[in-house]
Structures are given as structure tokens and as C-alpha cells.
Motif scaffolding. Structure first.
Motif, mmCIF file in Angstrom:
data_model
loop_
_atom_site.group_PDB
_atom_site.id
_atom_site.type_symbol
_atom_site.label_atom_id
_atom_site.label_comp_id
_atom_site.label_asym_id
_atom_site.label_seq_id
_atom_site.Cartn_x
_atom_site.Cartn_y
_atom_site.Cartn_z
ATOM 1 N N ARG A 53 0.846 -1.203 0.000
ATOM 2 C CA ARG A 53 0.000 0.000 0.000
ATOM 3 C C ARG A 53 0.874 1.243 0.000
ATOM 4 N NH1 ARG A 53 -5.532 -0.312 0.079
ATOM 5 N NH2 ARG A 53 -6.458 0.973 1.646
ATOM 6 N N ARG A 54 0.414 2.281 -0.700
ATOM 7 C CA ARG A 54 1.085 3.587 -0.710
ATOM 8 C C ARG A 54 0.082 4.652 -0.305
ATOM 9 N NH1 ARG A 54 2.266 5.596 -5.470
ATOM 10 N NH2 ARG A 54 3.746 7.037 -4.618
ATOM 11 N N HIS A 55 0.557 5.652 0.431
ATOM 12 C CA HIS A 55 -0.257 6.813 0.783
ATOM 13 C C HIS A 55 0.570 8.041 0.383
ATOM 14 C CE1 HIS A 55 -2.668 9.724 2.826
ATOM 15 N NE2 HIS A 55 -3.481 8.792 3.302
ATOM 16 N N PRO A 56 0.455 8.474 -0.886
ATOM 17 C CA PRO A 56 1.287 9.571 -1.374
ATOM 18 C C PRO A 56 1.134 10.872 -0.581
ATOM 19 C CG PRO A 56 0.213 8.459 -3.201
ATOM 20 C CD PRO A 56 -0.402 7.919 -1.940
ATOM 21 N N GLU A 57 -0.076 11.157 -0.096
ATOM 22 C CA GLU A 57 -0.278 12.413 0.624
ATOM 23 C C GLU A 57 0.522 12.459 1.927
ATOM 24 O OE1 GLU A 57 -2.973 10.499 -0.410
ATOM 25 O OE2 GLU A 57 -3.272 11.664 -2.239
ATOM 26 N N LEU A 58 0.669 11.323 2.591
ATOM 27 C CA LEU A 58 1.466 11.247 3.819
ATOM 28 C C LEU A 58 2.888 10.786 3.548
ATOM 29 C CD1 LEU A 58 -1.103 9.700 6.322
ATOM 30 C CD2 LEU A 58 -0.436 12.107 6.066
ATOM 31 N N ASP A 59 3.198 10.475 2.281
ATOM 32 C CA ASP A 59 4.506 9.964 1.865
ATOM 33 C C ASP A 59 4.902 8.724 2.655
ATOM 34 O OD1 ASP A 59 6.720 9.881 0.198
ATOM 35 O OD2 ASP A 59 7.935 11.147 1.510
ATOM 36 N N LEU A 60 3.969 7.786 2.782
ATOM 37 C CA LEU A 60 4.218 6.526 3.474
ATOM 38 C C LEU A 60 3.888 5.361 2.558
ATOM 39 C CD1 LEU A 60 2.670 7.206 6.995
ATOM 40 C CD2 LEU A 60 5.104 6.975 6.437
ATOM 41 N N ALA A 61 4.647 4.275 2.711
ATOM 42 C CA ALA A 61 4.367 3.052 1.965
ATOM 43 C C ALA A 61 4.626 1.859 2.872
ATOM 44 C CB ALA A 61 5.246 2.961 0.722
ATOM 45 N N LEU A 62 3.889 0.775 2.620
ATOM 46 C CA LEU A 62 4.042 -0.468 3.353
ATOM 47 C C LEU A 62 4.493 -1.529 2.368
ATOM 48 C CD1 LEU A 62 3.606 -1.944 6.083
ATOM 49 C CD2 LEU A 62 1.297 -2.490 5.249
ATOM 50 N N LEU A 63 5.573 -2.231 2.693
ATOM 51 C CA LEU A 63 6.117 -3.293 1.853
ATOM 52 C C LEU A 63 6.030 -4.618 2.590
ATOM 53 C CD1 LEU A 63 9.461 -1.587 0.753
ATOM 54 C CD2 LEU A 63 7.218 -1.361 -0.294
ATOM 55 N N ARG A 64 5.811 -5.688 1.847
ATOM 56 C CA ARG A 64 5.843 -7.038 2.428
ATOM 57 C C ARG A 64 7.104 -7.726 1.923
ATOM 58 N NH1 ARG A 64 2.943 -9.981 5.348
ATOM 59 N NH2 ARG A 64 0.994 -8.874 5.017
ATOM 60 N N LEU A 65 7.895 -8.243 2.860
ATOM 61 C CA LEU A 65 9.086 -9.002 2.504
ATOM 62 C C LEU A 65 8.669 -10.393 2.059
ATOM 63 C CD1 LEU A 65 11.427 -7.948 5.438
ATOM 64 C CD2 LEU A 65 11.237 -6.940 3.164
ATOM 65 N N GLU A 66 9.280 -10.894 0.993
ATOM 66 C CA GLU A 66 8.889 -12.182 0.429
ATOM 67 C C GLU A 66 9.497 -13.366 1.173
ATOM 68 O OE1 GLU A 66 6.550 -12.448 -1.802
ATOM 69 O OE2 GLU A 66 6.363 -10.295 -2.046
ATOM 70 N N GLN A 67 10.339 -13.115 2.152
ATOM 71 C CA GLN A 67 10.932 -14.178 2.964
ATOM 72 C C GLN A 67 10.220 -14.206 4.308
ATOM 73 O OE1 GLN A 67 15.183 -14.181 3.023
ATOM 74 N NE2 GLN A 67 15.278 -15.343 4.919
ATOM 75 N N ARG A 68 9.702 -15.352 4.705
ATOM 76 C CA ARG A 68 8.861 -15.452 5.896
ATOM 77 C C ARG A 68 9.622 -15.764 7.189
ATOM 78 N NH1 ARG A 68 4.357 -13.084 4.415
ATOM 79 N NH2 ARG A 68 3.403 -14.007 2.606
ATOM 80 N N ASP A 69 10.743 -16.438 7.110
ATOM 81 C CA ASP A 69 11.422 -16.936 8.311
ATOM 82 C C ASP A 69 12.543 -16.019 8.797
ATOM 83 O OD1 ASP A 69 12.998 -17.407 6.120
ATOM 84 O OD2 ASP A 69 13.647 -19.395 6.753
#
Length: 105
Positions: A53-69
Motif C-alpha cells: 500500500r502507498r499513501h502519497p499524501e502522507l509519503d508513506l508506503a508499506l512493503l511485504r518481505l517475500e521471505q517469511r522466516d
């Protein structure tokens, strides 16, 4: 601190973020804007990441790492209702030398 290497269609850039929860990184939205691929570097290990997810107005983004362990502990954030008193020290993590025009090398 998580170092991010971002590829766009015609350029590369880099930025930083922090592990907010297991497998989730918070960073600046402009860092991952129009990205075609993102790699997170954590403790010297390259881990593919995708923008959730990105929130350009707040300049924030959430990333999911593809490695679980992952064997790393997320950053402990302060209580949401905690109040800071004037003059109380705070810590801000940023890479000022790695702005939007950084080549990502």
C-alpha cells in the motif's frame, strides 16, 4: 534499519525503512513510486519485497518481505496515546544523502 534498492523502468534509487511488524517494512512512498522491483537489505541479506500500500499524501508506503522466516525483531514503537513533552528527545532515522535522485548503487 532496512536499506531498499528500487528499480524503475528507466532508473534505480535507494532508500531506507524500518521493520514495523514481522515481514512488513514502512518507508517513504516516493521511494517506491513507480517501482518495477524492490529489494530490501536486512543484516546483509537481499530479500525481495513488494508494495502492499502507498499513501502519497502522507509519503508513506508499506512493503511485504517475500521471505517469511526472518530472525529479526521489528522496531518497538511508542504507545499511540503517549504524549511527548516539549524538549523531550526523539530519534528520527533517515538517509539525507540518499534522496529521490540517488542512483541506488
Amino acid at each position: 534499519v532496512v536499506v531498499l534498492k528500487v528499480t524503475r523502468s528507466s532508473s534505480r534509487t535507494s532508500g531506507t525503512g524500518f521493520l514495523a511488524a514481522p515481514g512488513l517494512v514502512v518507508t517513504a512512498a516516493h521511494t517506491v513510486a513507480e517501482s518495477t522491483s524492490t529489494t530490501a537489505w536486512l543484516n546483509g541479506t537481499a530479500i525481495p519485497a513488494r508494495v502492499v500500500r502507498r499513501h502519497p499524501e502522507l509519503d508513506l508506503a508499506l512493503l511485504r518481505l517475500e521471505q517469511r522466516d526472518l530472525q529479526v525483531k521489528p522496531l518497538e514503537l511508542g504507545e499511540p496515546r503517549a504524549m511527548l513533552a516539549p524538549g523531550e528527545p526523539v530519534v528520527i532515522l533517515a538517509g539525507p544523502a540518499q534522496g529521490p535522485r540517488a542512483k541506488g548503487d
